[in-house]
Design a protein around this motif. Structure first.
Motif, PDB file in Angstrom:
ATOM      1  N   PHE A  92     -27.631  18.271   2.549  1.00 43.33           N
ATOM      2  CA  PHE A  92     -26.357  18.141   3.284  1.00 43.33           C
ATOM      3  C   PHE A  92     -25.508  19.398   3.138  1.00 43.33           C
ATOM      4  N   ALA A  93     -25.365  19.871   1.898  1.00 39.76           N
ATOM      5  CA  ALA A  93     -24.523  21.044   1.646  1.00 39.76           C
ATOM      6  C   ALA A  93     -25.227  22.305   2.139  1.00 39.76           C
ATOM      7  N   LYS A  94     -24.476  23.177   2.792  1.00 40.55           N
ATOM      8  CA  LYS A  94     -25.054  24.412   3.337  1.00 40.55           C
ATOM      9  C   LYS A  94     -24.972  25.577   2.337  1.00 40.55           C
ATOM     10  N   SER A  95     -24.237  25.388   1.251  1.00 40.45           N
ATOM     11  CA  SER A  95     -24.019  26.491   0.312  1.00 40.45           C
ATOM     12  C   SER A  95     -23.590  25.934  -1.044  1.00 40.45           C
ATOM     13  N   GLU A  96     -23.592  26.807  -2.034  1.00 35.59           N
ATOM     14  CA  GLU A  96     -23.080  26.437  -3.361  1.00 35.59           C
ATOM     15  C   GLU A  96     -21.612  26.017  -3.248  1.00 35.59           C
ATOM     16  N   GLU A  97     -20.871  26.693  -2.374  1.00 37.69           N
ATOM     17  CA  GLU A  97     -19.449  26.350  -2.184  1.00 37.69           C
ATOM     18  C   GLU A  97     -19.294  24.928  -1.655  1.00 37.69           C
ATOM     19  N   ASP A  98     -20.181  24.520  -0.730  1.00 41.07           N
ATOM     20  CA  ASP A  98     -20.138  23.139  -0.235  1.00 41.07           C
ATOM     21  C   ASP A  98     -20.371  22.150  -1.373  1.00 41.07           C
ATOM     22  N   VAL A  99     -21.339  22.468  -2.240  1.00 40.30           N
ATOM     23  CA  VAL A  99     -21.642  21.587  -3.386  1.00 40.30           C
ATOM     24  C   VAL A  99     -20.395  21.433  -4.262  1.00 40.30           C
ATOM     25  N   LEU A 100     -19.715  22.554  -4.495  1.00 36.42           N
ATOM     26  CA  LEU A 100     -18.509  22.515  -5.340  1.00 36.42           C
ATOM     27  C   LEU A 100     -17.380  21.740  -4.664  1.00 36.42           C
ATOM     28  N   SER A 101     -17.255  21.877  -3.350  1.00 41.36           N
ATOM     29  CA  SER A 101     -16.227  21.106  -2.617  1.00 41.36           C
ATOM     30  C   SER A 101     -16.474  19.610  -2.785  1.00 41.36           C
ATOM     31  N   ILE A 102     -17.751  19.214  -2.693  1.00 46.31           N
ATOM     32  CA  ILE A 102     -18.102  17.790  -2.837  1.00 46.31           C
ATOM     33  C   ILE A 102     -17.845  17.323  -4.276  1.00 46.31           C
ATOM     34  N   ALA A 103     -18.127  18.201  -5.239  1.00 46.26           N
ATOM     35  CA  ALA A 103     -17.864  17.846  -6.641  1.00 46.26           C
ATOM     36  C   ALA A 103     -16.375  17.585  -6.870  1.00 46.26           C
ATOM     37  N   MET A 104     -15.514  18.386  -6.206  1.00 43.68           N
ATOM     38  CA  MET A 104     -14.063  18.222  -6.382  1.00 43.68           C
ATOM     39  C   MET A 104     -13.556  16.953  -5.691  1.00 43.68           C
ATOM     40  N   PHE A 105     -13.924  16.805  -4.414  1.00 43.81           N
ATOM     41  CA  PHE A 105     -13.368  15.721  -3.578  1.00 43.81           C
ATOM     42  C   PHE A 105     -14.505  15.102  -2.759  1.00 43.81           C
ATOM     43  N   PRO A 106     -15.297  14.202  -3.370  1.00 43.74           N
ATOM     44  CA  PRO A 106     -16.521  13.713  -2.719  1.00 43.74           C
ATOM     45  C   PRO A 106     -16.313  13.179  -1.297  1.00 43.74           C
ATOM     46  N   GLN A 107     -15.367  12.254  -1.130  1.00 39.39           N
ATOM     47  CA  GLN A 107     -15.203  11.642   0.203  1.00 39.39           C
ATOM     48  C   GLN A 107     -14.591  12.625   1.199  1.00 39.39           C
ATOM     49  N   VAL A 108     -13.548  13.314   0.762  1.00 43.72           N
ATOM     50  CA  VAL A 108     -12.840  14.244   1.657  1.00 43.72           C
ATOM     51  C   VAL A 108     -13.777  15.370   2.099  1.00 43.72           C
ATOM     52  N   ALA A 109     -14.512  15.950   1.151  1.00 44.36           N
ATOM     53  CA  ALA A 109     -15.391  17.082   1.477  1.00 44.36           C
ATOM     54  C   ALA A 109     -16.567  16.645   2.342  1.00 44.36           C
ATOM     55  N   THR A 110     -17.131  15.470   2.049  1.00 47.70           N
ATOM     56  CA  THR A 110     -18.268  14.981   2.835  1.00 47.70           C
ATOM     57  C   THR A 110     -17.858  14.787   4.292  1.00 47.70           C
ATOM     58  N   LYS A 111     -16.698  14.184   4.494  1.00 45.34           N
ATOM     59  CA  LYS A 111     -16.179  13.979   5.856  1.00 45.34           C
ATOM     60  C   LYS A 111     -15.926  15.333   6.530  1.00 45.34           C
ATOM     61  N   PHE A 112     -15.302  16.260   5.783  1.00 45.15           N
ATOM     62  CA  PHE A 112     -14.976  17.571   6.347  1.00 45.15           C
ATOM     63  C   PHE A 112     -16.247  18.330   6.761  1.00 45.15           C
ATOM     64  N   ILE A 113     -17.250  18.360   5.866  1.00 38.21           N
ATOM     65  CA  ILE A 113     -18.479  19.123   6.144  1.00 38.21           C
ATOM     66  C   ILE A 113     -19.230  18.512   7.327  1.00 38.21           C
ATOM     67  N   THR A 114     -19.249  17.178   7.403  1.00 37.15           N
ATOM     68  CA  THR A 114     -19.895  16.499   8.536  1.00 37.15           C
ATOM     69  C   THR A 114     -19.243  16.929   9.847  1.00 37.15           C
ATOM     70  N   GLU A 115     -17.910  16.918   9.875  1.00 34.38           N
ATOM     71  CA  GLU A 115     -17.188  17.281  11.112  1.00 34.38           C
ATOM     72  C   GLU A 115     -17.313  18.782  11.405  1.00 34.38           C
ATOM     73  N   ARG A 116     -17.334  19.588  10.341  1.00 34.66           N
ATOM     74  CA  ARG A 116     -17.473  21.043  10.523  1.00 34.66           C
ATOM     75  C   ARG A 116     -18.826  21.387  11.146  1.00 34.66           C
ATOM     76  N   ASP A 117     -19.873  20.701  10.664  1.00 34.21           N
ATOM     77  CA  ASP A 117     -21.225  21.022  11.113  1.00 34.21           C
ATOM     78  C   ASP A 117     -21.616  20.305  12.402  1.00 34.21           C
ATOM     79  N   ASN A 118     -20.801  19.344  12.814  1.00 36.69           N
ATOM     80  CA  ASN A 118     -21.048  18.633  14.087  1.00 36.69           C
ATOM     81  C   ASN A 118     -19.764  18.600  14.892  1.00 36.69           C
ATOM     82  N   PRO A 119     -19.302  19.784  15.326  1.00 39.76           N
ATOM     83  CA  PRO A 119     -17.987  19.824  15.976  1.00 39.76           C
ATOM     84  C   PRO A 119     -17.962  19.051  17.287  1.00 39.76           C
ATOM     85  N   LYS A 120     -16.820  18.373  17.518  1.00 37.64           N
ATOM     86  CA  LYS A 120     -16.618  17.665  18.786  1.00 37.64           C
ATOM     87  C   LYS A 120     -16.124  18.665  19.824  1.00 37.64           C
TER      88      LYS A 120
END
Length: 467
Positions: A421-449
């Motif tokens: 799911f994570a595209k980078s080490e930074e994505d992994v760290l974002s998820i470690a900090m804020f699991p739900q918020v980061a997961t939602k953000f990365i999903t929307e970032r990688d699948n833009p409407k």
């Protein structure tokens, strides 16, 4: 350092965190970055604190990408961040390997100065972050959370500064988050520290109680090396004193900052437009511009107060505000006098609300209060009320070691769990900090409407962030 005073400007982080719930966007910063880079600041505080969470949660921005863009556009000025020691930018303690990985990524992406603090001033909770910052070549600014209590006096803070210097701090910051450090006390404290420690002293305050400028002026006369200010459009009130006002005050004196007032005035014009935009969106409440000397009585930082008012509104008990404000010092004493800064400010504030609304003190004790009483956040400076601790915890074992010693390495687990799911080490760290918020953000970032028509009418949505 000579007498010349150095300035850290907070316009890109604490100024809008304190006044506008951290809602300034990268697009609002970009037009001013080149000019900010030419000013000659000691550093620009632009990352950490609540920016990381807010970028993903409310602004649909990648905090790492923001940092990279800021660095690219401001190559000449050290970029500074605020880090909550073992908590990093989250609200719990992380394993040492996560601390190391996060600091490494922050430095790689553009951070030069890391201000590291612990809510309880427990140096054990700062060591891993300080070691990592040194290892990756950042300037280590160890911060003391300033507070007032029977156990927090000048000797306590001077001794703490000495220990932080021994641990390898490059500068010591006196972090006065609630503007409780009064002018003559600031003079005395800075003078005492200058006699004891060799590294530069950096003072951070707000203007919540209306004493910020005077506190800075007295600290300057005592020999402080660096102060935090904010450009005038987002200065004062719950933010920092104004950069232009301090620069003008010291012009032509032995403490002259050497900064160009005309240049600052030009940059301030841009941020005046940004402040007006934040007001129009409802993100900047004019109340935060007011001075409230009551803070000196209750020691409640602005963000903690707005959080409590919000809790009381939800409970339809706004009339109980002054009962809660009177209860806060009592809870703080029971808990061993923790300084009121994230996360202890929220813990003490919520417990005070529950004590008042519950009709019986400590009838309801949230898990965060239990954690603080149990030692999960570290060692408090005062003595915990044993009766309260027993009522909350029963016979549960108290933690006396460094809390992170009980946490096994976590970074490989985070990498493995998010490898698809994570595209980078930074994505992994974002998820470690804020699991739900980061997961939602990365999903929307990688699948833009598809982008909305900017001219289409839209409803204004205003969130209430108890910041």
């Amino acid at each position: 350092m000579a007498n010349k005073l150095f300035i850290t400007d907070t316009i890109l982080r604490d100024a809008h965190q304190s006044q506008a719930a951290t809602r300034m966007r990268l697009e609002d910063m970009l037009p001013a970055l080149h000019d900010l880079d030419q000013v000659g600041y000691w550093s620009l505080e632009c990352w950490g604190g609540a920016t990381f969470d807010s970028c993903m949660r409310f602004l649909s921005e990648d905090p790492w990408e923001r940092l990279r863009v800021l660095k690219k556009n401001m190559p000449n000025t050290p970029l500074q961040m605020l880090l909550r020691g073992q908590n990093l930018l989250g609200y719990k303690h992380y394993a040492d390997d996560v601390v190391d990985a996060f600091v490494k990524a922050a430095v790689k992406n553009g951070i030069n100065v890391i201000r590291i603090f612990d809510a309880l001033n427990d140096i054990r909770n700062m060591k891993a972050a300080m070691t990592a910052a040194k290892k990756y070549g950042a300037h280590v600014e160890a911060a003391i959370s300033y507070t007032v209590s029977p156990v927090h006096n000048e000797a306590y803070f001077v001794e703490l500064a000495g220990r932080l210097e021994e641990e390898g701090a490059d500068t010591i910051c006196i972090k006065d988050m609630a503007n409780l450090l009064l002018p003559y006390d600031a003079y005395s404290l800075v003078k005492a520290m200058k006699e004891k420690i060799r590294v530069p002293i950096h003072l951070h305050t707000h203007n919540t109680t209306g004493t910020g400028d005077m506190t800075y002026l007295m600290a300057v006369q005592a020999g402080v090396d660096i102060i935090d200010t904010a450009l005038s459009p987002l200065a004062n009130g719950t933010s920092q004193p104004s950069t232009e006002a301090m620069v003008a005050t010291l012009q032509g004196t032995e403490y002259d900052t050497g900064l160009d007032l005309l240049k600052l005035s030009d940059i301030a014009k841009h941020f005046r437009g940004v402040a007006n935009k934040l007001k129009a969106q409802g993100d900047l409440d004019p109340k935060v511009l007011n001075v409230d000397p009551n803070t000196l009585l209750y020691q409640v930082p602005g963000g903690m107060l707005s959080n409590m008012i919000s809790q009381l509104k939800q409970a339809k008990a706004e009339d109980k505000l002054y009962d809660v404000l009177a209860e806060i010092p009592r809870v703080r004493e029971d808990f061993g006098y923790p300084p009121l800064v994230t996360p202890t400010s929220q813990i003490v504030g919520t417990q005070a609300v529950m004590n008042v609304l519950g009709g019986e003190r400590y009838k309801m004790v949230p898990k965060e209060s239990k954690g603080l009483l149990r030692g999960e956040y570290g060692q408090v400076a005062g003595v915990v009320n044993e009766e309260v601790r027993r009522k909350a915890l029963g016979d549960a074992e108290i933690i006396t070691c460094r809390p992170a010693d009980l946490i096994a390495p976590e970074m490989d687990k985070y990498r493995e769990e998010n490898k698809d799911f994570a595209k980078s080490e930074e994505d992994v760290l974002s998820i470690a900090m804020f699991p739900q918020v980061a997961t939602k953000f990365i999903t929307e970032r990688d699948n833009p409407k598809p982008k909305e028509d900017p001219n289409a009418p839209r409803e204004l949505f205003i969130e209430d962030l108890g910041n």
